[in-house]
Every structure is written in structure tokens, then in C-alpha cells.
Design a protein around this motif. Structure first.
Motif, PDB file in Angstrom:
ATOM      1  N   HIS A  74      86.810 -48.668 -42.858  1.00 18.25           N
ATOM      2  CA  HIS A  74      86.079 -49.613 -42.015  1.00 18.25           C
ATOM      3  C   HIS A  74      85.512 -48.853 -40.825  1.00 18.25           C
ATOM      4  CE1 HIS A  74      87.434 -52.975 -44.397  1.00 18.25           C
ATOM      5  NE2 HIS A  74      88.681 -52.575 -44.264  1.00 18.25           N
ATOM      6  N   VAL A  75      84.339 -48.282 -40.992  1.00 17.88           N
ATOM      7  CA  VAL A  75      83.681 -47.498 -39.944  1.00 17.88           C
ATOM      8  C   VAL A  75      82.173 -47.619 -40.146  1.00 17.88           C
ATOM      9  CG1 VAL A  75      83.782 -45.363 -41.310  1.00 17.88           C
ATOM     10  CG2 VAL A  75      83.605 -45.216 -38.817  1.00 17.88           C
ATOM     11  N   ASP A  76      81.434 -47.685 -39.035  1.00 15.48           N
ATOM     12  CA  ASP A  76      79.984 -47.843 -39.147  1.00 15.48           C
ATOM     13  C   ASP A  76      79.304 -46.542 -39.537  1.00 15.48           C
ATOM     14  OD1 ASP A  76      80.224 -50.482 -38.419  1.00 15.48           O
ATOM     15  OD2 ASP A  76      79.920 -50.094 -36.270  1.00 15.48           O
ATOM     16  N   TYR A  77      79.765 -45.416 -38.966  1.00 14.68           N
ATOM     17  CA  TYR A  77      79.041 -44.160 -39.185  1.00 14.68           C
ATOM     18  C   TYR A  77      79.949 -42.974 -38.871  1.00 14.68           C
ATOM     19  CZ  TYR A  77      75.840 -40.296 -38.085  1.00 14.68           C
ATOM     20  OH  TYR A  77      75.218 -39.075 -38.030  1.00 14.68           O
ATOM     21  N   ILE A  78      79.911 -41.945 -39.722  1.00 14.38           N
ATOM     22  CA  ILE A  78      80.542 -40.649 -39.431  1.00 14.38           C
ATOM     23  C   ILE A  78      79.517 -39.575 -39.754  1.00 14.38           C
ATOM     24  CG2 ILE A  78      82.400 -39.041 -39.935  1.00 14.38           C
ATOM     25  CD1 ILE A  78      84.184 -41.289 -40.680  1.00 14.38           C
ATOM     26  N   GLY A  79      79.168 -38.771 -38.785  1.00 15.31           N
ATOM     27  CA  GLY A  79      78.196 -37.700 -38.985  1.00 15.31           C
ATOM     28  C   GLY A  79      78.797 -36.346 -38.687  1.00 15.31           C
ATOM     29  N   GLY A  80      78.198 -35.290 -39.273  1.00 16.66           N
ATOM     30  CA  GLY A  80      78.666 -33.926 -39.033  1.00 16.66           C
ATOM     31  C   GLY A  80      79.974 -33.613 -39.721  1.00 16.66           C
ATOM     32  N   LEU A  81      80.291 -34.376 -40.772  1.00 12.26           N
ATOM     33  CA  LEU A  81      81.592 -34.232 -41.434  1.00 12.26           C
ATOM     34  C   LEU A  81      81.593 -33.048 -42.391  1.00 12.26           C
ATOM     35  CD1 LEU A  81      84.336 -35.641 -41.543  1.00 12.26           C
ATOM     36  CD2 LEU A  81      83.488 -37.026 -43.434  1.00 12.26           C
ATOM     37  N   SER A  82      82.549 -32.153 -42.223  1.00 15.56           N
ATOM     38  CA  SER A  82      82.714 -31.001 -43.119  1.00 15.56           C
ATOM     39  C   SER A  82      83.569 -31.412 -44.311  1.00 15.56           C
ATOM     40  CB  SER A  82      83.403 -29.859 -42.373  1.00 15.56           C
ATOM     41  OG  SER A  82      82.733 -29.530 -41.195  1.00 15.56           O
ATOM     42  N   PRO A  83      83.633 -30.565 -45.360  1.00 11.90           N
ATOM     43  CA  PRO A  83      84.622 -30.814 -46.426  1.00 11.90           C
ATOM     44  C   PRO A  83      86.020 -30.891 -45.812  1.00 11.90           C
ATOM     45  CG  PRO A  83      83.110 -29.075 -47.070  1.00 11.90           C
ATOM     46  CD  PRO A  83      82.808 -29.380 -45.635  1.00 11.90           C
ATOM     47  N   THR A  84      86.810 -31.878 -46.231  1.00 10.64           N
ATOM     48  CA  THR A  84      88.093 -32.143 -45.574  1.00 10.64           C
ATOM     49  C   THR A  84      89.275 -31.801 -46.479  1.00 10.64           C
ATOM     50  OG1 THR A  84      88.007 -34.436 -46.310  1.00 10.64           O
ATOM     51  CG2 THR A  84      87.166 -33.975 -44.110  1.00 10.64           C
ATOM     52  N   ILE A  85      90.310 -31.267 -45.867  1.00  5.42           N
ATOM     53  CA  ILE A  85      91.581 -31.003 -46.557  1.00  5.42           C
ATOM     54  C   ILE A  85      92.693 -31.564 -45.678  1.00  5.42           C
ATOM     55  CG2 ILE A  85      93.222 -29.232 -47.317  1.00  5.42           C
ATOM     56  CD1 ILE A  85      90.841 -27.439 -47.978  1.00  5.42           C
ATOM     57  N   ALA A  86      93.518 -32.448 -46.248  1.00  2.00           N
ATOM     58  CA  ALA A  86      94.637 -33.029 -45.504  1.00  2.00           C
ATOM     59  C   ALA A  86      95.921 -32.301 -45.854  1.00  2.00           C
ATOM     60  CB  ALA A  86      94.773 -34.512 -45.813  1.00  2.00           C
ATOM     61  N   ILE A  87      96.685 -31.950 -44.851  1.00  2.00           N
ATOM     62  CA  ILE A  87      98.003 -31.353 -45.053  1.00  2.00           C
ATOM     63  C   ILE A  87      99.003 -32.316 -44.414  1.00  2.00           C
ATOM     64  CG2 ILE A  87      99.462 -29.344 -44.670  1.00  2.00           C
ATOM     65  CD1 ILE A  87      96.966 -27.651 -44.433  1.00  2.00           C
TER      66      ILE A  87
END
Length: 915
Positions: A74-87
Motif C-alpha cells: 500500500h504505497v503511492d510511489y517508490i522511485g530510484g529503487l535498486s534490486p533488493t536483497i533481504a537478510i
């Protein structure tokens, strides 16, 4: 969009309140806030989830149909997002077959080394087995003294273990001058003998010494063949490598006489727990036969306590008899009474129980039989999990199980030594696998995991250890331009080891990555490039952006609770101030504990105090408490064993306790139906209040009608969930609000019943603070609700799903439930790193609760590294002095001041600075 920032607009996931925030890229960013404020909702459920979803969207619909779909945050906008890795903390496997070696893949390279350059040893006589080429055989013969006479035969290999000549080839006498021509003739003779013997020849000397030389793996001393082994045959998880008796687990479930027998009772009074008291039961109908006849044969008085009975009689009952015992068998049935005499050997209770456990189809019966059984080392493989062939291969003088049992720092040193001893051929084969194993081990050493062993089971790893293992893997991969999201990597780390972790995070950043860390540790926050504080409170009181900027300026943010603690305006303090309780009620002592790296330690815990067990990572804290003391107490007090108990010599002081409770951060329920009201037991009372209203009685409603778990009053369209699950195939599955009940879970008729103007759905939507005011005239409810408020959980709702709580929130709900019980003063509580996931303010709430438990007369043991908790303890037990093999000793014990003054204590060095 700014290229150097990740921009988030309108984040509304869970309790987030339309947050807008910019996160600088290629920086170390710490996201903090009180427990339940929404920081994980922003970091993991919004930013990471959106990165994962975008990656999935780039796959074809056909591929996506095979994968778990990620719901759009539930978010309007996310910009500049790189490939993500969660630890995350939850990513370590719970499968006992999964180990540190398999997670890091180091063990795969070791298996490859053992299969390719390992030295096999004969299973019959232990002699090293090598393959011999004709040139090798000529070289061995040439080294014999001049004048030695030898005969060459083809060997008879049909009788392994015996050297039997089959066909005579030739006789050779070694000359004093072994010129090149002689060696060429010898080479020809050897090749002819090998060809005649299908790759093997037998050499016999005048001294009747016989040796076999073979191009295959055959023992030169006894002729026993050794199979060719591939890398998978060193894997206990594969059929070709696992011990067939324990299926590669290293342990087997055996009947444990200590669990089966109470030695202080007589057989008639229930010494054999399987049957209990036999005074009111027939002695003739017994699995081993007529008990009176057995006792008469051995001339035993059944009134005698078990521990005073002769050993040969006890062995006969437990393990069976060699003698045939005459017995009178009687039976009353539908066909009348009948009896007969017979002579038979006793089969033994142990064998009977074992047979029943494996043959029964009833899960209830199997669980009952299992209470008399314990996991014990497999006698076939001696706990190695491997076949005899895999155990017989060595490298550098050690087999693969011995290497897997070594601490990672010692494995690295062993590989370095091995590298220097390999010849050119072995080096050519092993170089790549050797370097890859060393590289992975190097990164594990860098994140402070030097004390772990490769065969350490994944389920026994703490959340922090699991994260750091994954962190080491990511360092090794060398990725650039990635957004890493970490969940409290400092968990389980001693103050001494935090600097190593911070260096690793900074290395990850300096490689060209953005590192976003959800963290509460003060040193990590002060070392960050940027800090984001979510709050100001928890639950409905949180979800706002309180501060975003450099760490140095957060102390000036007026709404930031984090800033107040970092500035020193607020401090974590004991509710008792500087006053400490002294040991006056006696001691609980465990002696001779030797699990894992424990060195036969004797440790005493004062009763009626808050005691912290601390020490550097890998020093033996969890082995002592979770692996030895807790299961030993469960066995002594509750007569159950939740897991295998570590070996110890004696346990003293148990008679002063009547209950032991291990309060973990595990969820309070596994399904969305579970909630705080059901867990603490107040929902039953609430339903009874609604059932007693005039409107409910007029319609014949009972308390069951106000439950959303059973038919009667719940909405049957959504089965009491309040939502409907819609499968979307290649799109993410969705939950939509039930149109029949509008998410209330109940039918209209039930919702029409009101108590003080509120229906049952309204009550479930109340937070704890509102519910306390609403039910203040019902003492039973008010007491429990007040306790939940006291532990700082006044913001959660009564009907909130159990799966939405953080670990710290779940733990405090459990503690509140314990606080509401009648105090006996004889309960021991055990907590393992309870500050996991807790902000400074949450730690204060936790300490208040723990001290209340102790004030009620209980004993609390806490495994902890957090200095704010250690300084408020009554007593500290410091394990060490280091991790792994250098640990496992009791370094210091006493009050925090005594620990701080002890020069041997590493913990004391850091404690001294804050006392």
C-alpha cells in the motif's frame, strides 16, 4: 526523481500513516523506532516487497504461475529503487539436516576435495589404500635392497581379507646395479602381470611378506576392495552417503530407562511409569507375563524400592531374561475363565516399548510411548551420520566428520596447512575447490562467526547468527548497486564483536551498495550515515516519520524517543534504582555440564533473583541454559523432555521449584484467528458477558454463539475470518473484505446483541487501553487488561491477528499472561535474548515486567548481551573467555559491580563504562 535517492511517497502498509521519505543511496542507513512503530512495515513490507514484486513482474506469466506471488504494498510511489536483497532473521531453515556447512556451501567443496584427493583406508585393517600405476610399482620394487628375491602373481580377489596367490607370473632378483635397461624390463613384466590380473598383482618376498598393488582401490595388506566414492557419498542427506540405521541423523530414538523408571518407588507403587501404581490392578495381565510368578522366580519382594532391587532382576525386566520362567496365565473372557501354564523368556520392557512405538497406528499412543524415549547417539555411525566408507577417507589426517566438528577458524587454518602439503597432481585437481572453500570461510570469520562448526544444525542458530551467515555469503558474491535490507544483524552479538559487524556493513556499502538496517543498537545508529526514526509510539500511535537525517542531529528532534535516549535525557534504569537483591533463598546448581564446548562447568544460580547469563558469542551460554539446564529441569519437574538434554553430572536444588517456563519470542499463535484476547484467556469471559445480556438470553444465545471459530454466530460466508481469500492465478492472491459481514466476522443477529452499547465486533476492535476503561467494573478482565497496559501494550487491539505482532510484542503478551497468574514463588522463568527487536523504551518496559516477576518471589534467568539489561541484574554469570574451543568456562559470577571489577571478564570491561 533524484538519482542518488530512493523516494517513497504515500506509504500506508499496516500502521504507516501516508509516509513520505527519501533514503540516500550508497549509504549505511539505520531505520529505528519503538517496537510496533512501523519500521519493519516500511523497510521490509513496503520497500523490499516492492523491489521483489517488480522483479517478479519481469518474469513471464508462465514462470510466475509456479512462484509465490507478492502482493503490491500500500504505497503511492517508490522511485530510484535498486534490486533488493533481504537478510532477515526468519530465513534460516528449521530442517535439522540443514547445517552451517550446507547454508554456506563450504561443505560441498570439502566433499569434492575428499572424493577427489582423499586417502581411503581399508575397512578391514585400516591400511591406507592408493591406486598404483606400473611406474609407481616399479619405483616401489626398485627401493627394495639389492639381492632381494620377489615373485609376482595374479591375486585371488574372491576372498577379501586374505592374500591368496592365483597364477605365478615370474621371479625377480634385484641386482646391485639397476640400470635403465633393467628397469624397462621390470616395467614390461609389471604391465604383463597387471594385465593378467585385471589391473592387480600380488608381490611376495622370501620373508613371506605379501602385498597387492592395483590400479583399483584395493588394500595392499589384505586385498579388501574399497569402492569409488563420489562427492554425494560424503553427504548424510543422500541415500549413498547416509548411515542406514539412523538415516543420516546421527541420533536414534531409544527407550531411556531414566525416563521409564522412578527409582524411589516400588514396582507396586509405580516405579515403572508406563504402568503406574499396580496396587489396584491385576498382576497377571502384564506385558511380560504374571508379575507375581516373575517375582517368585527371582525371589523378589515387589514392595522393595526399585533402587534397592538386585541388578540382575532389574536387567531382566528392562532388557529380557536368559532363563525360561514358569508362569500361570489366566484370562476372563466371553467364553469363560481359562488358564494354562507356560515357560518363556522375558522379552524386556525396553524391547516391548520400542516395538509398540514403531508398530502403533495411533498418534496418541505414539506420543505416550515417546515420553519414555530420548534421542541417543547412533551406535552404528557413532553420531557421524555417514557410511563406514565415507568415514574411512581422510585428508590431512582427518575424515570429513572431524573437520565438520571443528570451529570455522580451525577449518580455515587446516585448509591453509593442507594447501602447503599437496603435490602437483593433487594441487591441480583441488586448487579451485580449495580456494572457494577458503574464500567463504574468510567472510564468515569477518562477520564474527569463527566459533561455529560446519555441522552446527540450522535450527540451533540464533536469528542474528543466521543473518550473519547470509551476510557473509553476500560479501562473497561481490554484488554492486544492490539495496540490502537487514533486520537487526547485531542480535546475539557481544559488545566486543559489534565493531566487526559494523566493519562488514561498511564494506558492503563501500562496494557500491545501499545498506538499509532495521536496528536499535546505539553503536550502529551512531555509526550510520543516515538515520530514519519511525514513531513516535507503537501501533495506532506510531506509523509517522519522526526524523530523517544525520545521526548527530536526532537528539534535537523533539518528538523522537530515540533522540532522547541517545542524548542521555532518558536512560534505561532498574525499577529498583541501584538497590539489588542478594542471594538468600538458596541456589540451583548444575554440575559437570559438557554439551558442545562446555568444559565440565559447575554453575550455581541464586533463587529469587534476576540473573543474567552473558559472554561473547559462542562462549557456551545457550549450551548451558537451553541445551542443558532447561531440558534437565523439564525432565526433573515436569517429567517431559522437550529436546535432547546435554550431559551433566548432577542437578541440585530442584526441590525448591515446582515449575519452569521458557518464554520465547515465537508467535502467540500460528493462524490469523489467534489474537491477544484468546491467548490470555479473556475472550471466554467477554463472550459470557454478552451471553448473559437480556437480549441474548431471550434469543437462547450461549457464549459459543459469540465465537468466530465455530458455527452458530459467525458469518459462514467468510467462516469468521472477516475476509475472503481470492486466488488470482498468475497475479498475487488477494484478501477482500467479506460483503456479508463487512469484516465484522459475525451475523447481523449476533451484532444486534449489545453490552454497554457495544457489540462483540466493537469490543474486538478496541485497543487494550479502551478495553480497560470499558471493562473496569469486571475485576477478572480489568486485572488482565491492566497487566497488558503495564507491559506497554495498551495500543494493540483485542482482536488483532497474532501473526501481525513483532517478536518483542509477542514476548510481552506472554509475560503479561504470566504476571496475571497467582504467584507461587517457586517458578523459574528462562528468556533467551528478550531484547531482540526492542527499542530503549521497550527494554525499559521489559525490565519493569521482569523485576515484577522477581518481586513476586520467582526466579528469572536471562541470556543477554544488552548492557542496559546487565547493569540492572541482581546477579551475572559470565561465560568465556572466548568463543568456540576457547570458551565453555565460567569466567566470573557476582553482582554487576563485581563483574565490572573482574580483570578476567571481557563483559566487565564494557560494563564498567556504564555503571
Amino acid at each position: 526523481m533524484e538519482a542518488d535517492k530512493i523516494v517513497v511517497r504515500g506509504a500506508r502498509q499496516h500502521n504507516l500513516r501516508n509516509i513520505d521519505v527519501s533514503i540516500p543511496r550508497y549509504k549505511l542507513v539505520v531505520m529505528t523506532g519503538v517496537s510496533g512503530s512501523g519500521k519493519s512495515s516500511l523497510a521490509f513490507d513496503t520497500i523490499y516487497a516492492e523491489g521483489e514484486r517488480r522483479y517478479m513482474d519481469n518474469l513471464s506469466p508462465f514462470i510466475r504461475s509456479f512462484l509465490d506471488q507478492v502482493e503490491k504494498p500500500h504505497v503511492d510511489y517508490i522511485g530510484g529503487l535498486s534490486p533488493t536483497i533481504a537478510i532477515e532473521q526468519k530465513t534460516v531453515s528449521k530442517n535439522p539436516r540443514s547445517t552451517v556447512g550446507t547454508i554456506t556451501e563450504v561443505i560441498n567443496y570439502l566433499r569434492l576435495l575428499y572424493s577427489r584427493i582423499g586417502i581411503a583406508h581399508c575397512l578391514n585393517c585400516g591400511t591406507a589404500i592408493h591406486r598404483y600405476s606400473p611406474a609407481d610399482i616399479v619405483s616401489r620394487i626398485s627401493r627394495l635392497p639389492a639381492g632381494t628375491s620377489i615373485q609376482l602373481y595374479t591375486p585371488d580377489l574372491l576372498h577379501p581379507g586374505q592374500l591368496i596367490p592365483k597364477t605365478y607370473i615370474t621371479r625377480i632378483e634385484l641386482p646391485a646395479n639397476q640400470d635403465q635397461h633393467w628397469k624397462e624390463e621390470l616395467f614390461t613384466l609389471v604391465k604383463r602381470a597387471l594385465k593378467a590380473g585385471n589391473g592387480s598383482l600380488l608381490l611376495a618376498t622370501e620373508q613371506e611378506e605379501k602385498l597387492i598393488f592395483s590400479e583399483q582401490r584395493i588394500c595392499p595388506r589384505c586385498g579388501t576392495p574399497f569402492p569409488e566414492l563420489a562427492s554425494y557419498q560424503f553427504n548424510p542427506n543422500k541415500p549413498g552417503g547416509m548411515c542406514s540405521d539412523c538415516n543420516g541423523m546421527g541420533t536414534r530414538l531409544f527407550v531411556d530407562p531414566q525416563l521409564l523408571i522412578d527409582p524411589t518407588l516400588s514396582i507396586l507403587d509405580g516405579a515403572i511409569k508406563w504402568f503406574g501404581s499396580l496396587r489396584k490392578r491385576s498382576h497377571t495381565f502384564w506385558p511380560l507375563g504374571n508379575l507375581d510368578d516373575i517375582a517368585a522366580y527371582y525371589q523378589i519382594d515387589l514392595e522393595t524400592p526399585w533402587q534397592e532391587l538386585p541388578q540382575h532382576f532389574r536387567d531382566a525386566l528392562l532388557y529380557g531374561s536368559e532363563d525360561k520362567i514358569p508362569m500361570q496365565i489366566e484370562h476372563d473372557g466371553s467364553n469363560g475363565h481359562w488358564s494354562f501354564e507356560k515357560e518363556a523368556k522375558l522379552p524386556g520392557l525396553v524391547q516391548q516399548l520400542y516395538r509398540l512405538y514403531h508398530n502403533t497406528t495411533s498418534e496418541t499412543s505414539r506420543k505416550r510411548y515417546a515420553t519414555f524415549m530420548s534421542q541417543q547417539i547412533c551406535q552404528t555411525c557413532q553420531g557421524t551420520c555417514l557410511t563406514a566408507e565415507a568415514r574411512a577417507v581422510t585428508l590431512g589426517g582427518k575424515n570429513i566428520h572431524e573437520i565438520s566438528n571443528m570451529a570455522i577458524e580451525h577449518v580455515y587454518a587446516w585448509l591453509t596447512e593442507l594447501e602447503e602439503t599437496l603435490d602437483n597432481e593433487a594441487w591441480g585437481i583441488a586448487a579451485e575447490a580449495l580456494h572457494e572453500a577458503q574464500r567463504r570461510l574468510r567472510f564468515m570469520l569477518k562477520v564474527g562467526l569463527n566459533y561455529l562448526t560446519l555441522n552446527r544444525a540450522a535450527p540451533t542458530l540464533s536469528g542474528g547468527e543466521g543473518q550473519r551467515i547470509r551476510l557473509a555469503s553476500q560479501l562473497g558474491d561481490g554484488l554492486v548497486g544492490v539495496l540490502y535490507v537487514l533486520d537487526e544483524p547485531s542480535i546475539g552479538l557481544h559488545a566486543r564483536d559489534l565493531h566487526t559487524l559494523l566493519e562488514t556493513l561498511i564494506d558492503l556499502r563501500d562496494m557500491g551498495n545501499t545498506v538499509l538496517v532495521v536496528e536499535h543498537d546505539e553503536l550502529t545508529m551512531r555509526s550510520a550515515d543516515w538515520i530514519i526514526d519511525i514513531g513516535p509510539g507503537a501501533g495506532v500511535r506510531g506509523g509517522e516519520l519522526v526524523y530523517a537525517g544525520p545521526p548527530a542531529q536526532i537528539t534535537e528532534a523533539p518528538r523522537s524517543i530515540t533522540g532522547q535516549y541517545l542524548s542521555g535525557k532518558c536512560k534505561v534504569e532498574s525499577p529498583r534504582g541501584k538497590q539489588r537483591r542478594s542471594p538468600q533463598r538458596g541456589w540451583l546448581s548444575i554440575k559437570g555440564a559438557t554439551l558442545h564446548n562446555l568444559k565440565g562447568v559447575d554453575v550455581s544460580f541464586p533463587l529469587g533473583l534476576l540473573t543474567c547469563i552473558t559472554g561473547v558469542s559462542g562462549s557456551g551460554k545457550s549450551s548451558l541454559i537451553n541445551g542443558t539446564l532447561y531440558p534437565a529441569l523439564m525432565q526433573a519437574i515436569h517429567h517431559t523432555t522437550p529436546e535432547q538434554c546435554g550431559p551433566y553430572r548432577s542437578l541440585e536444588g530442584v526441590e525448591q521449584l515446582n515449575k519452569v517456563i521458557n518464554i520465547t519470542q515465537d508467535p502467540i499463535g500460528r493462524t490469523p484467528r489467534s489474537n491477544p484476547a484468546t491467548y490470555v484467556g479473556i475472550f471466554d469471559t467477554i463472550r459470557q458477558l454478552f451471553a448473559k445480556t437480556e437480549a441474548a438470553r431471550a434469543k437462547g444465545y450461549t457464549a459459543e454463539h459469540f465465537s468466530f471459530n465455530v458455527e452458530g454466530g459467525r458469518c459462514e460466508h467468510c467462516k469468521g475470518h472477516g475476509q475472503i481469500f481470492i486466488e488470482m492465478h498468475f497475479l498475487p492472491n488477494v484478501w477482500v473484505t467479506c460483503k456479508d459481514c463487512n469484516g465484522s466476522r459475525y451475523t447481523e443477529d449476533i451484532l444486534a446483541i449489545r453490552y454497554k452499547g457495544k457489540n462483540i465486533a466493537d469490543v474486538l476492535n478496541m485497543n487494550i487501553g479502551e478495553a480497560l476503561a470499558f471493562f473496569n467494573d469486571t475485576p477478572k478482565l480489568a486485572r488482565m487488561l491492566q497487566t497488558l497496559c503495564d507491559v506497554g501494550l495498551d495500543y494493540i487491539t483485542l482482536g488483532q491477528s497474532a501473526t501481525t505482532f513483532s517478536g518483542g510484542e509477542a514476548q510481552r503478551i506472554k509475560l503479561a499472561k504470566e504476571l496475571s497468574r497467582m504467584a507461587t514463588g517457586k517458578t523459574l522463568y528462562i528468556l533467551d535474548e528478550p531484547t531482540t527487536g526492542l527499542h530503549f523504551a521497550d527494554t525499559q518496559h521489559l525490565l519493569n515486567v521482569l523485576h515484577r516477576l522477581v518481586d513476586a518471589g520467582n526466579t528469572v534467568l536471562v541470556i543477554e548481551h544488552e548492557l542496559d539489561v546487565l547493569k540492572t541484574a541482581d546477579w551475572i554469570i559470565d561465560m568465556g573467555p572466548d568463543g568456540g574451543e576457547q570458551g565453555g568456562y565460567l569466567v566470573a559470577e557476582g553482582t554487576p559491580e563485581q563483574i565490572a571489577d573482574n580483570p578476567k571478564s571481557i563483559t566487565g570491561r564494557y560494563l564498567r563504562a556504564i555503571l
